[in-house]
Design a protein around this motif. Structure first.
Motif, short mmCIF file in Angstrom:
data_model
loop_
_atom_site.label_atom_id
_atom_site.label_comp_id
_atom_site.label_asym_id
_atom_site.label_seq_id
_atom_site.Cartn_x
_atom_site.Cartn_y
_atom_site.Cartn_z
N GLU A 185 0.77 -1.18 -0.23
CA GLU A 185 0.28 0.03 0.21
C GLU A 185 0.88 1.35 0.11
O GLU A 185 1.82 1.30 0.41
CB GLU A 185 -1.00 0.04 1.37
CG GLU A 185 -2.10 -1.29 1.06
CD GLU A 185 -2.86 -1.02 2.27
OE1 GLU A 185 -2.68 -0.30 3.01
OE2 GLU A 185 -3.75 -1.93 2.48
N PRO A 189 -3.26 -1.52 -4.75
CA PRO A 189 -3.73 -0.97 -3.34
C PRO A 189 -3.40 0.27 -2.93
O PRO A 189 -2.96 0.06 -1.73
CB PRO A 189 -3.63 -2.28 -2.55
CG PRO A 189 -2.34 -2.71 -2.89
CD PRO A 189 -2.47 -2.78 -4.46
N LEU A 247 -8.62 -2.19 -7.20
CA LEU A 247 -7.97 -2.55 -5.78
C LEU A 247 -7.90 -1.04 -4.94
O LEU A 247 -7.68 -1.12 -3.73
CB LEU A 247 -6.62 -3.08 -5.96
CG LEU A 247 -6.48 -4.29 -6.74
CD1 LEU A 247 -5.06 -4.89 -6.91
CD2 LEU A 247 -7.28 -5.60 -5.89
N GLY A 298 -12.16 -2.42 -5.19
CA GLY A 298 -11.76 -1.37 -4.46
C GLY A 298 -12.92 -0.79 -3.83
O GLY A 298 -13.97 -1.15 -3.90
#
Length: 253
Positions: free
Chosen positions: A51, A72, A91, A111
């Protein structure tokens, strides 16, 4: 910023971005929209399992912010956005601290997109997956041709919402406009308020225990569980007479 410069930047600061306490700020007063999206997309290709966080400053209603992300990433947009924000999202978690123009979350795959204000028409159009959460109202054609996305609107939804909805779930805490679910396929609609009118082949259906459980799970995902009694919603869906041809229904075509 050239593509080569973008590559140098993420290779230099990638470890810092992966730190949970670091957020990179990008100001659209000094950075072009093209460079912003290229940065997010380039970083996305390098951080599919890690992330990274961004805060976008001064969006000023610009169109196509944070489109085509495939990782992400956490993206917060500090203000109102124009058309197609978060389009084709995959995502990423995108939070919009304001209103969104036409087609927010268009064709998103997965997401989260969270609009903290109102959304204009065609929110979540053709979206295949993920969660689109709208704190305010959504205008006409919310969820048009939805293909698996979950859409939760805390306010009202406009006319022709879920038009030709193929799959997924549309939830409205408030009222729904005319022609709700017109020409709907197998998408499922839950409305807590009044419905001005149903579209072709859309009917009210019984809200059974399995639907209450489904709705509760979706509200929990949206952070709204236990705030609203799921029994207050009505369920709508396809009568399955329009897209399955039968001579007795010829006048409806």
């Amino acid at each position: 910023m050239k593509q080569s410069e973008i590559g140098k930047w993420w290779r230099r600061d990638l470890n810092q971005l992966r730190s949970s306490n670091y957020t990179r700020k990008i100001d659209l007063l000094t950075t072009s929209l093209r460079d912003l999206n290229a940065t997010l997309q380039t970083l996305g290709s390098a951080t599919k399992t890690d992330e990274a966080s961004f805060r976008i400053l001064h969006p000023n209603g610009a169109h196509a912010i944070a489109v085509g992300i495939d990782a992400p990433l956490d993206v917060e947009i500090a203000g109102h956005v124009g058309y197609y924000c978060g389009g084709m999202n995959k995502l990423a978690s995108i939070v919009i601290d304001g209103n969104a123009g036409q087609g927010v979350g268009e064709n998103m795959m997965s997401g989260l997109i969270h609009v903290k204000g109102d959304a204009s028409q065609c929110a979540g159009a053709t979206a295949h997956g993920g969660l689109l959460l709208i704190d305010g109202n959504a205008s006409a054609r919310c969820g048009i041709s939805m293909k698996g996305v979950d859409i939760v609107v805390k306010g009202d939804i406009g006319h022709l919402s879920a038009f030709m909805g193929q799959a997924g779930r549309l939830v409205a805490f408030g009222d729904a406009g005319e022609a709700l679910g017109d020409s709907i396929y197998e998408a499922r609609i839950y409305v807590r308020g009044e419905v001005e009118g149903l579209g072709a082949d859309c009917i009210e259906k019984e809200l059974r225990d399995e639907h209450r459980a489904e709705l509760f799970a979706l509200l929990k995902q949206a952070g709204e569980a236990h705030k609203i009694d799921v029994s207050e919603f009505q369920r709508y869906g396809s009568a399955r007479k329009l897209y399955n041809f039968h001579i007795d229904n010829a006048e409806a075509y």
